[in-house]
Enzyme design. Structure first.
Site, PDB file in Angstrom:
ATOM      1  N   TYR A 173       0.934  -1.375  -0.127  1.00 44.74           N
ATOM      2  CA  TYR A 173       0.054   0.094  -0.170  1.00 44.74           C
ATOM      3  C   TYR A 173       0.899   1.211  -0.126  1.00 44.74           C
ATOM      4  O   TYR A 173       1.974   1.057   0.047  1.00 44.74           O
ATOM      5  CB  TYR A 173      -0.863   0.014   1.018  1.00 44.74           C
ATOM      6  CG  TYR A 173      -1.798  -1.244   1.275  1.00 44.74           C
ATOM      7  CD1 TYR A 173      -2.859  -1.125  -0.021  1.00 44.74           C
ATOM      8  CD2 TYR A 173      -1.901  -2.278   1.981  1.00 44.74           C
ATOM      9  CE1 TYR A 173      -3.745  -2.195  -0.225  1.00 44.74           C
ATOM     10  CE2 TYR A 173      -2.705  -3.230   2.076  1.00 44.74           C
ATOM     11  CZ  TYR A 173      -3.837  -3.405   0.836  1.00 44.74           C
ATOM     12  OH  TYR A 173      -4.717  -4.372   0.828  1.00 44.74           O
ATOM     13  N   ARG A 221       3.311  -1.346  10.753  1.00 43.80           N
ATOM     14  CA  ARG A 221       3.369  -2.746  10.320  1.00 43.80           C
ATOM     15  C   ARG A 221       4.342  -2.628   8.812  1.00 43.80           C
ATOM     16  O   ARG A 221       4.076  -2.027   8.077  1.00 43.80           O
ATOM     17  CB  ARG A 221       2.147  -3.008   9.869  1.00 43.80           C
ATOM     18  CG  ARG A 221       2.136  -4.572   9.539  1.00 43.80           C
ATOM     19  CD  ARG A 221       0.976  -5.120   9.573  1.00 43.80           C
ATOM     20  NE  ARG A 221       0.891  -6.633   9.880  1.00 43.80           N
ATOM     21  CZ  ARG A 221       0.130  -7.579   9.618  1.00 43.80           C
ATOM     22  NH1 ARG A 221      -0.701  -7.355   8.847  1.00 43.80           N
ATOM     23  NH2 ARG A 221       0.732  -8.757   9.928  1.00 43.80           N
ATOM     24  N   CYS A 350      -7.432 -21.757   4.110  1.00 44.98           N
ATOM     25  CA  CYS A 350      -8.106 -21.966   2.999  1.00 44.98           C
ATOM     26  C   CYS A 350      -8.351 -20.754   2.079  1.00 44.98           C
ATOM     27  O   CYS A 350      -8.759 -20.811   0.937  1.00 44.98           O
ATOM     28  CB  CYS A 350      -9.426 -22.550   3.158  1.00 44.98           C
ATOM     29  SG  CYS A 350     -10.612 -21.666   3.914  1.00 44.98           S
ATOM     30  N   CYS A 353     -11.790 -16.385   3.850  1.00 43.09           N
ATOM     31  CA  CYS A 353     -12.050 -15.164   4.436  1.00 43.09           C
ATOM     32  C   CYS A 353     -11.880 -14.003   3.102  1.00 43.09           C
ATOM     33  O   CYS A 353     -12.568 -13.188   3.160  1.00 43.09           O
ATOM     34  CB  CYS A 353     -11.421 -14.849   5.627  1.00 43.09           C
ATOM     35  SG  CYS A 353      -9.592 -15.254   5.246  1.00 43.09           S
ATOM     36  N   GLN A 424     -15.656 -36.098   3.446  1.00 40.59           N
ATOM     37  CA  GLN A 424     -14.879 -35.693   2.586  1.00 40.59           C
ATOM     38  C   GLN A 424     -13.446 -34.926   2.896  1.00 40.59           C
ATOM     39  O   GLN A 424     -12.715 -35.025   2.127  1.00 40.59           O
ATOM     40  CB  GLN A 424     -15.717 -34.711   1.512  1.00 40.59           C
ATOM     41  CG  GLN A 424     -16.580 -35.662   0.726  1.00 40.59           C
ATOM     42  CD  GLN A 424     -17.203 -35.005  -0.424  1.00 40.59           C
ATOM     43  OE1 GLN A 424     -16.231 -34.570  -1.140  1.00 40.59           O
ATOM     44  NE2 GLN A 424     -18.345 -34.990  -0.764  1.00 40.59           N
ATOM     45  N   ALA A 461     -27.230 -46.212   8.343  1.00 36.68           N
ATOM     46  CA  ALA A 461     -28.553 -45.500   8.958  1.00 36.68           C
ATOM     47  C   ALA A 461     -29.643 -46.053   8.358  1.00 36.68           C
ATOM     48  O   ALA A 461     -30.489 -45.409   7.524  1.00 36.68           O
ATOM     49  CB  ALA A 461     -28.411 -44.053   8.798  1.00 36.68           C
TER      50      ALA A 461
HETATM   51  C1  LIG Z   1      -8.871 -11.717   4.517  1.00 31.07           C
HETATM   52  C2  LIG Z   1      -7.802 -10.800   5.039  1.00 31.07           C
HETATM   53  C3  LIG Z   1      -7.752  -9.479   5.186  1.00 31.07           C
HETATM   54  C4  LIG Z   1      -6.659  -8.680   5.588  1.00 31.07           C
HETATM   55  N1  LIG Z   1      -6.486  -7.505   5.791  1.00 31.07           N
HETATM   56  C5  LIG Z   1      -5.373  -6.928   6.250  1.00 31.07           C
HETATM   57  C6  LIG Z   1      -5.406  -5.547   6.545  1.00 31.07           C
HETATM   58  O1  LIG Z   1      -6.409  -4.723   6.314  1.00 31.07           O
HETATM   59  N2  LIG Z   1      -4.551  -4.988   7.038  1.00 31.07           N
HETATM   60  C7  LIG Z   1      -3.202  -5.782   7.433  1.00 31.07           C
HETATM   61  O2  LIG Z   1      -2.285  -5.087   7.519  1.00 31.07           O
HETATM   62  N3  LIG Z   1      -3.207  -6.995   7.027  1.00 31.07           N
HETATM   63  C8  LIG Z   1      -4.238  -7.626   6.422  1.00 31.07           C
HETATM   64  N4  LIG Z   1      -4.229  -8.908   6.272  1.00 31.07           N
HETATM   65  C9  LIG Z   1      -3.008  -9.831   6.524  1.00 31.07           C
HETATM   66  C10 LIG Z   1      -2.965 -10.344   7.963  1.00 31.07           C
HETATM   67  O3  LIG Z   1      -3.011  -9.416   8.913  1.00 31.07           O
HETATM   68  C11 LIG Z   1      -1.962 -11.456   8.101  1.00 31.07           C
HETATM   69  O4  LIG Z   1      -0.622 -10.743   8.257  1.00 31.07           O
HETATM   70  C12 LIG Z   1      -1.917 -12.651   7.395  1.00 31.07           C
HETATM   71  O5  LIG Z   1      -3.251 -13.174   7.154  1.00 31.07           O
HETATM   72  C13 LIG Z   1      -0.949 -13.748   7.529  1.00 31.07           C
HETATM   73  O6  LIG Z   1      -1.225 -13.971   8.818  1.00 31.07           O
HETATM   74  P1  LIG Z   1      -2.217 -15.289   9.303  1.00 31.07           P
HETATM   75  O7  LIG Z   1      -1.772 -16.596   8.875  1.00 31.07           O
HETATM   76  O8  LIG Z   1      -2.066 -15.294  10.785  1.00 31.07           O
HETATM   77  O9  LIG Z   1      -3.570 -14.882   8.906  1.00 31.07           O
HETATM   78  C14 LIG Z   1      -5.300  -9.575   5.761  1.00 31.07           C
HETATM   79  C15 LIG Z   1      -5.402 -11.018   5.406  1.00 31.07           C
HETATM   80  C16 LIG Z   1      -6.570 -11.735   5.194  1.00 31.07           C
HETATM   81  C17 LIG Z   1      -6.593 -13.227   4.961  1.00 31.07           C
END
Ligand SMILES: Cc1cc2nc3c(=O)[nH]c(=O)nc-3n(C[C@H](O)[C@H](O)[C@H](O)COP(=O)(O)O)c2cc1C
Length: 650
Positions: A173, A221, A350, A353, A424, A461
């Protein structure tokens, strides 16, 4: 047992009750006003109630009408959100957790249409090579304005009661774009040396300090390694410079570093699909920690409290962060504290989300039906009063139904014709890089044992058996069976197999020439498995794109696995007929017929629901059909429908 994980730690002067951090996670729970909705508040409060130390919200933009990722994200850019944010903060504080908003600008990874000038703001007008949205170079005036807007958003956050802020300088970003030599080619004071590229955040931090003093916690971050080498690009931030950036941030007065990695172009190392080991990138946090004296957060597919404790004990980091783990199980920290770790719903990576984030409901979790619906599922009625419910099928829908019913005080009995639970899931876990599926099976096993739920394995069943329980209700969760289109001649040949026969190991293939028909998730994962076992595999797909319906990150990961194994992909090919050792496919565009030769042809054309026979339907008019039996789908559908049936049973 988790001594360090559960011990308090400070960020600046702010004490956090333990070392766990809900990392930011966009979820699509807000609306175009950018307020914290009831759904947001219930979601974050539930994480705080589960014991997490620090909640960091999804990223929020700082400029009115600009820099957001989508129109369902919370914002910190306008005063109109303050009341809702105060409400959010108060709820989270009431549960003992600290909370910070993550402030950002989406930069070149946003949508050009959402920028007033019709092109994404960026340091040098370089487009993301993933989104290809038009990008423009920011003027000095725009950069100065953006710095002010970050400061104003921080002041607003403080007014809302937030305990600090996180600046999102990661994942490609805008602030990350400034940091990176890959996207920042400026020749003024914001480009060139590392110091110049980090200047924008230096100015923001100075601005926040001038407004809010030294004690307001600021976390950054940072993608300390963009890992562009994975794409064959010799540019961008690598760990050595990432560490230099963190040292500079510390010298500017930042209170903690939240270590991450990757940009959109290397997304699979930012939020990983299945197959990445816990802690695989913890060396990044360790590298930063060795070079700064402020607290360091580590995020690296961490799912296990014991693993998290070890990272802390080994001095890799001061806080352990996870996004999806808390999404999948808000009670992770409390379960660790209560030594109930086998009851944790461990995230299976997976990426459902991500796939569902922009859906009308927002992000949904495959394995936790309550996630995102905390405002609806406020409590489970405990009115089962020992009433027996028979559940037919021990796949994820039946298991989830049984678990929910047991938690309500019913006496569920699960009848399963196979010798093990999982349905499954017991096939999905056999393909490469899918070990995480076992997390879910193990979770149900442990939870069933604790609750004493009766499971009758190797049992059919029959109407008589079901009747013998005199059940109060019956839930039909018998799953689905593979589709075999009888209209295609030759499918009864001995060389035609179905995916379950291969995945279960009933038929073992080595060194064969194999055609797989259907490239959906099951087909392609079967292809991967067979190719790894030394077979020559070709996959045929009727529609124009292979792996239809799969999230693009999973497609990228799969391509990286199967291409080196020589798997052939043939989209736009419709199976017409099968003969001895060959099949004819029609090119869906030209109509031409193409002959393919093989030792085995494996059908993966989806599944068809297994419905109860008439006798059972007649005996139990209020029978509830769930999971694949209701509509063949993914784990998320199975778990959700199983839960809903059990939740709503009157
Ligand atoms: C659906 C989704 C949305 C995310 N949105 C953000 C976000 O808004 N800001 C951010 O810094 N990281 C975001 N991330 C990254 C997560 O904070 C994290 O670094 C990443 O999922 C890996 O860690 P984890 O395996 O614990 O989920 C997002 C990740 C996912 C899967």
């Amino acid at each position: 047992m988790y001594e360090k994980l559960l011990s308090p730690c400070k960020i600046g002067k702010l004490e956090i009750r333990n070392r766990t951090v809900q990392e930011p996670m966009g979820n699509g729970f807000s609306n175009a006003d950018g307020i914290a909705t009831a759904k947001d508040i219930a979601f974050y409060t539930r994480r705080a109630a589960g014991g997490v130390g620090l909640v960091i919200t999804e990223c929020m933009n700082v400029q009115p009408g600009q820099g957001a990722g989508n129109d369902k994200q919370m914002t910190m850019s306008v005063d109109s959100v303050i009341d809702s944010m105060r409400d959010l903060v108060a709820h989270v504080h009431a549960m003992g957790a600290a909370i910070m908003p993550e402030l950002y600008h989406s930069g070149c990874q946003g949508a050009a249409a959402m920028d007033p000038q019709g092109a994404c703001a960026s340091p040098s007008g370089i487009s993301s090579q993933l989104t290809h949205e038009p990008a423009r170079e920011m003027t000095i005036e725009e950069i100065k304005q953006l710095e002010k807007d970050f400061v104003a958003a921080s002041v607003r956050a403080q007014k809302c009661g937030f305990d600090g802020i996180e600046l999102h300088c990661a994942h490609g970003y805008l602030l990350n774009e400034f940091f990176s030599p890959y996207t920042n080619k400026r020749t003024d004071e914001y480009g060139g040396s590392t110091e110049n590229r980090v200047r924008i955040v230096k100015n923001i931090v100075e601005g926040i300090r001038a407004e809010l003093g030294e004690d307001f916690p600021i976390v950054c971050r940072v993608s300390v390694d963009e890992m562009l080498k994975l794409n064959g690009i010799d540019d961008g931030i690598v760990l050595e410079e990432g560490i230099e950036i963190c040292k500079l941030l510390e010298s500017y007065g930042v209170d903690a570093i939240d270590v991450s990695s990757g940009i959109y172009e290397t997304m699979n190392i930012a939020w990983e699909p299945t197959g990445y080991e816990q802690g695989w990138k913890s060396y990044l946090a360790a590298g930063v920690k060795a070079n700064v004296s402020i607290p360091v957060f580590c995020t690296s597919v961490i799912r296990d409290p014991a693993f998290a404790e070890k990272l802390l004990q080994d001095g890799v980091c001061d806080f352990v962060g996870s996004a999806r783990q808390f999404f999948a199980d808000p009670d992770w920290t409390n379960k660790a504290a209560e030594e109930r770790t086998d009851e944790i719903r461990k995230c299976i990576s997976c990426l459902n989300c991500m796939l569902t984030m922009e859906s009308p409901e927002g992000s949904q979790c495959s394995i936790n039906p309550c996630t995102g619906s905390e405002h609806i599922y406020t409590s489970l009625k405990a009115d089962g009063a020992g009433r027996t419910v028979v559940i037919v099928g021990a796949g994820p829908s039946g298991l989830e139904a049984a678990l929910t019913l047991a938690n309500r005080g019913f006496a569920p009995v699960v009848i399963e014709r196979k010798s093990e639970i999982g349905g499954q899931l017991q096939l999905a876990n056999k393909t490469p890089n899918k070990d995480e599926i076992d997390y879910l099976i193990d979770f149900y096993k442990a939870s069933f044992e604790k609750l004493g739920i009766e499971v009758r394995l190797n049992t059919v069943a029959t109407p008589e058996l079901i009747a013998s329980f005199e059940p109060y209700a019956v839930i039909w969760a018998a799953g689905s069976v593979p589709v075999v289109p009888r209209s295609i001649p030759g499918l009864d040949s001995e060389c035609v197999l179905l995916t379950p026969e291969v995945l279960s190991g009933k038929v073992k293939l080595f060194g064969k020439k194999v055609c797989i028909v259907g490239s959906g998730m099951t087909g392609i994962e079967t292809a991967h498995m067979l190719a790894k076992m030394g077979n020559k595999v070709d996959v045929y797909e009727m529609v124009d794109e292979v792996m239809p319906g799969m999230w693009f990150q999973n497609i990228i990961a799969m391509m990286e696995h199967i291409m080196p194994l020589g798997v052939g992909l043939h989209p736009s090919r419709k199976l017409i007929e099968v003969g001895e050792g060959f099949a004819n496919f029609e090119d869906t565009h030209s109509g031409e017929i193409e002959k393919a030769e093989f030792d085995y042809l494996i059908l993966s054309l989806g599944t068809r629901a297994t419905l109860p026979d008439e006798a059972i339907q007649a005996a139990y008019p209020n029978l509830i059909v769930v999971g694949d039996s209701e509509k063949p789908g993914k784990i998320a559908h199975a778990v959700r429908t199983g839960f809903d049936a059990a939740f709503a049973l009157e």
